[in-house]
Design an enzyme around this catalytic site. Structure first.
Site, PDB file in Angstrom:
ATOM      1  N   ASP A  23      63.577  77.962  -9.937  1.00 20.45           N
ATOM      2  CA  ASP A  23      63.616  78.686  -8.698  1.00 20.45           C
ATOM      3  C   ASP A  23      63.692  77.516  -7.571  1.00 20.45           C
ATOM      4  OD1 ASP A  23      63.051  80.318  -6.530  1.00 20.45           O
ATOM      5  OD2 ASP A  23      62.361  82.093  -7.776  1.00 20.45           O
ATOM      6  N   THR A  53      65.757  85.564  -4.204  1.00 20.44           N
ATOM      7  CA  THR A  53      65.433  85.137  -5.612  1.00 20.44           C
ATOM      8  C   THR A  53      65.708  86.475  -6.708  1.00 20.44           C
ATOM      9  OG1 THR A  53      63.491  83.859  -4.981  1.00 20.44           O
ATOM     10  CG2 THR A  53      63.323  84.945  -7.137  1.00 20.44           C
ATOM     11  N   ASN A  92      65.119  91.412  -1.996  1.00 26.61           N
ATOM     12  CA  ASN A  92      63.708  91.283  -2.362  1.00 26.61           C
ATOM     13  C   ASN A  92      63.052  92.635  -1.952  1.00 26.61           C
ATOM     14  OD1 ASN A  92      64.301  89.046  -3.525  1.00 26.61           O
ATOM     15  ND2 ASN A  92      63.083  87.439  -2.177  1.00 26.61           N
ATOM     16  N   TYR A 122      54.683  89.299 -15.592  1.00 26.73           N
ATOM     17  CA  TYR A 122      54.686  88.058 -14.770  1.00 26.73           C
ATOM     18  C   TYR A 122      53.239  87.651 -14.445  1.00 26.73           C
ATOM     19  CZ  TYR A 122      55.630  84.181 -11.460  1.00 26.73           C
ATOM     20  OH  TYR A 122      55.704  82.963 -10.810  1.00 26.73           O
ATOM     21  N   ASP A 174      60.280  76.006  -5.663  1.00 27.35           N
ATOM     22  CA  ASP A 174      60.656  76.884  -4.665  1.00 27.35           C
ATOM     23  C   ASP A 174      59.173  76.984  -3.645  1.00 27.35           C
ATOM     24  OD1 ASP A 174      62.009  79.166  -3.588  1.00 27.35           O
ATOM     25  OD2 ASP A 174      60.283  80.325  -4.071  1.00 27.35           O
ATOM     26  N   HIS A 222      59.159  76.327   0.237  1.00 27.37           N
ATOM     27  CA  HIS A 222      58.892  77.249   1.278  1.00 27.37           C
ATOM     28  C   HIS A 222      57.694  76.532   2.042  1.00 27.37           C
ATOM     29  CE1 HIS A 222      61.090  80.744   0.495  1.00 27.37           C
ATOM     30  NE2 HIS A 222      60.843  80.491  -0.859  1.00 27.37           N
ATOM     31  N   ASP A 268      68.547  79.833  -8.655  1.00 24.17           N
ATOM     32  CA  ASP A 268      68.848  80.775  -8.008  1.00 24.17           C
ATOM     33  C   ASP A 268      69.568  80.646  -6.555  1.00 24.17           C
ATOM     34  OD1 ASP A 268      66.322  80.421  -7.102  1.00 24.17           O
ATOM     35  OD2 ASP A 268      65.441  82.063  -7.322  1.00 24.17           O
ATOM     36  N   HIS A 269      69.134  79.573  -5.767  1.00 23.03           N
ATOM     37  CA  HIS A 269      69.447  79.455  -4.501  1.00 23.03           C
ATOM     38  C   HIS A 269      68.675  77.840  -4.107  1.00 23.03           C
ATOM     39  CE1 HIS A 269      65.324  80.138  -3.714  1.00 23.03           C
ATOM     40  NE2 HIS A 269      65.323  81.113  -4.217  1.00 23.03           N
ATOM     41  N   HIS A 328      65.158  80.583   2.493  1.00 20.45           N
ATOM     42  CA  HIS A 328      66.486  80.660   1.874  1.00 20.45           C
ATOM     43  C   HIS A 328      66.813  82.252   2.034  1.00 20.45           C
ATOM     44  CE1 HIS A 328      64.412  82.677  -1.661  1.00 20.45           C
ATOM     45  NE2 HIS A 328      63.460  81.549  -1.447  1.00 20.45           N
TER      46      HIS A 328
HETATM   47 ZN   LIG Z   1      63.929  82.124  -5.578  1.00 20.58          ZN
END
Ligand SMILES: [Zn+2]
Length: 427
Positions: free
Chosen positions: A45, A81, A102, A166, A202, A206, A249-250, A361
């Site tokens: 991620d 994401t 999201n 998760y 990720d 951030h 994913d990005h 992102h």
């Molecule tokens: Zn992500």
């Protein structure tokens, strides 16, 4: 017909085959053909394409040298994401698979989907299309997901044979160990499609921004998990026998602290029935008859670093406006800017580390900072090959082709997948 096909093939190969470095595969493992194809889809991620070669990652670099790497993989819009993970496994644009953000509002359900709401995340009604694990299970292949957006819902009444709710506290090494155990199951029980998911990069991006020492350390940490996977596969004589697809994913854009746009002071928010706020997209559902009024206020008030779109004016290249879940008005900033409400802004000004650069992102999917990665390694892939950038909606057909299953309808081009696989056969 054959001539036409061969011409196309040559054209494609010419496009596809940028460089061949001529690496030979490591011969330390058994070279027996696997009886059944296996895919491990590994999501890193937030691994920006711009991190490759910049932050040391020796195990990932080993996979690149022995496999196929794309110059970049283009995420779908919005570069968030959940939308992109689900595009990777369905071959559908977010405008077609329903996970348009999201945070999503659906007028028919009169409900809001948020990543933080397990009751909605696990509810099948949000997840349209057919993820590859459902396609595989429906065609007799067992699957296992060690975390993947969508895998906790029974989509079309089907869940992976093995899956996990998760839990971000489960360590990366525990995730790898569990997947290796799945692959050690007897053949009738062993999954043919497996996912792994790591959020470490990720999270650091951030919090500290893409240029930080913390992101460099996060890349090293995830690379260690890849090293653990490689070692485990070698121990089970599966390295080089299973197909590893390393994707993200990005990417991640640096967000300087001064690049803030306070948006709710720019329009009369009482004219909105509902607004969904994220720093990179604000979705506004106007009250009846108020769309144009809000649009005009925002058009006049927003700085050049952000833009308001009517849904009907969204760029075609985003393939986004056809979803009933996309709001009638969207505010989208330039990469590196954040949108805020006044109430958030007051709290944000009181934060420690006022000068800290962070990362984000969700922006336009052609922004260089948003580009993702693709690496393919294993029996389906050529060795030491770089291919041009491609859109992540192509991967569903590729995974179905490797598994030998019939894909559901999707937005990808089946020829793209076939021609990538044909590189393996070329001298
Ligand atoms: Zn992500």
């Amino acid at each position: 017909m054959a001539t036409v096909f061969n011409t196309l093939k040559c054209l494609f190969a010419g496009l596809l085959l940028l460089t061949v470095t001529g690496c030979s595969m490591n011969q330390n493992y058994e070279q027996q053909p696997a009886t059944e194809p296996v895919i491990i889809l590994i999501s890193l991620d937030g691994f920006s394409q711009q991190y490759l070669g910049k932050y040391p990652a020796p195990h990932i670099e080993q996979l690149i040298a022995e496999g196929v790497i794309a110059e970049s993989m283009q995420p779908a819009f919005p570069t968030k994401t959940f939308p992109n993970h689900y595009s990777i496994v369905t071959g559908l644009y977010p405008g077609n698979h329903g996970i348009v953000e999201n945070n999503i509002y659906d007028a028919d359900f009169d409900a809001i989907f948020r990543m933080s709401k397990p009751a909605e995340v696990t509810h099948s009604r949000w997840w349209l299309g057919e993820p590859v694990w459902v396609t595989a299970e429906l065609q007799g292949i067992k699957t296992g997901t060690y975390f993947y957006p969508g895998s906790e819902a029974d989509i079309k009444g089907v869940r992976p044979s093995y899956w996990q709710a998760y839990d971000g506290k489960i360590s990366n090494s525990e995730r790898v160990r569990s997947v290796l155990q799945w692959l050690a199951l007897p053949k009738t029980e062993r999954p043919g499609f497996v996912t792994l998911y790591f959020s470490t990069i990720d999270d650091a991006g951030h919090r500290y921004g893409p240029e930080s020492a913390q992101v460099k350390a996060a890349v090293a940490e995830v690379d260690q998990a890849i090293g653990q996977l490689i070692a485990g596969l070698k121990a089970q004589n599966l390295y080089g026998q299973v197909n590893l697809l390393l994707v993200s994913d990005h990417g991640m854009a640096a967000v300087p602290p001064e690049q803030v746009i306070v948006v709710d002071s720019l329009f009369d928010s009482s004219k909105a029935a509902l607004s969904l706020w994220t720093p990179e997209i604000v979705s506004i559902f106007p009250k009846a008859g108020e769309l144009e009024s809000i649009y005009q206020q925002l058009s006049a008030g927003l700085p050049a670093s952000a833009r308001v779109y009517r849904k009907t004016d969204l760029p075609d290249r985003w393939h986004y406006q056809q979803s009933k879940r996309v709001a009638p008005l969207l505010i989208i900033p330039e990469p590196g800017w954040r949108l805020m409400q006044q109430s958030q802004y007051q709290r944000w000004q009181a934060r420690p580390n006022l000068q800290a650069v962070t990362g984000s992102h969700g922006y336009d999917n052609i922004a260089p900072e948003m580009q993702a990665i693709f690496i393919g390694h294993g029996p389906a892939f050529a060795e030491g090959v770089t291919i041009p950038s491609f859109a992540n909606i192509q991967l569903y057909n590729l995974m179905c082709a490797i598994l030998g299953i019939t894909p559901a309808a999707n937005d990808g081009d089946p020829d793209w997948a076939q021609q990538l696989l044909e590189l393996k056969q070329q001298p």
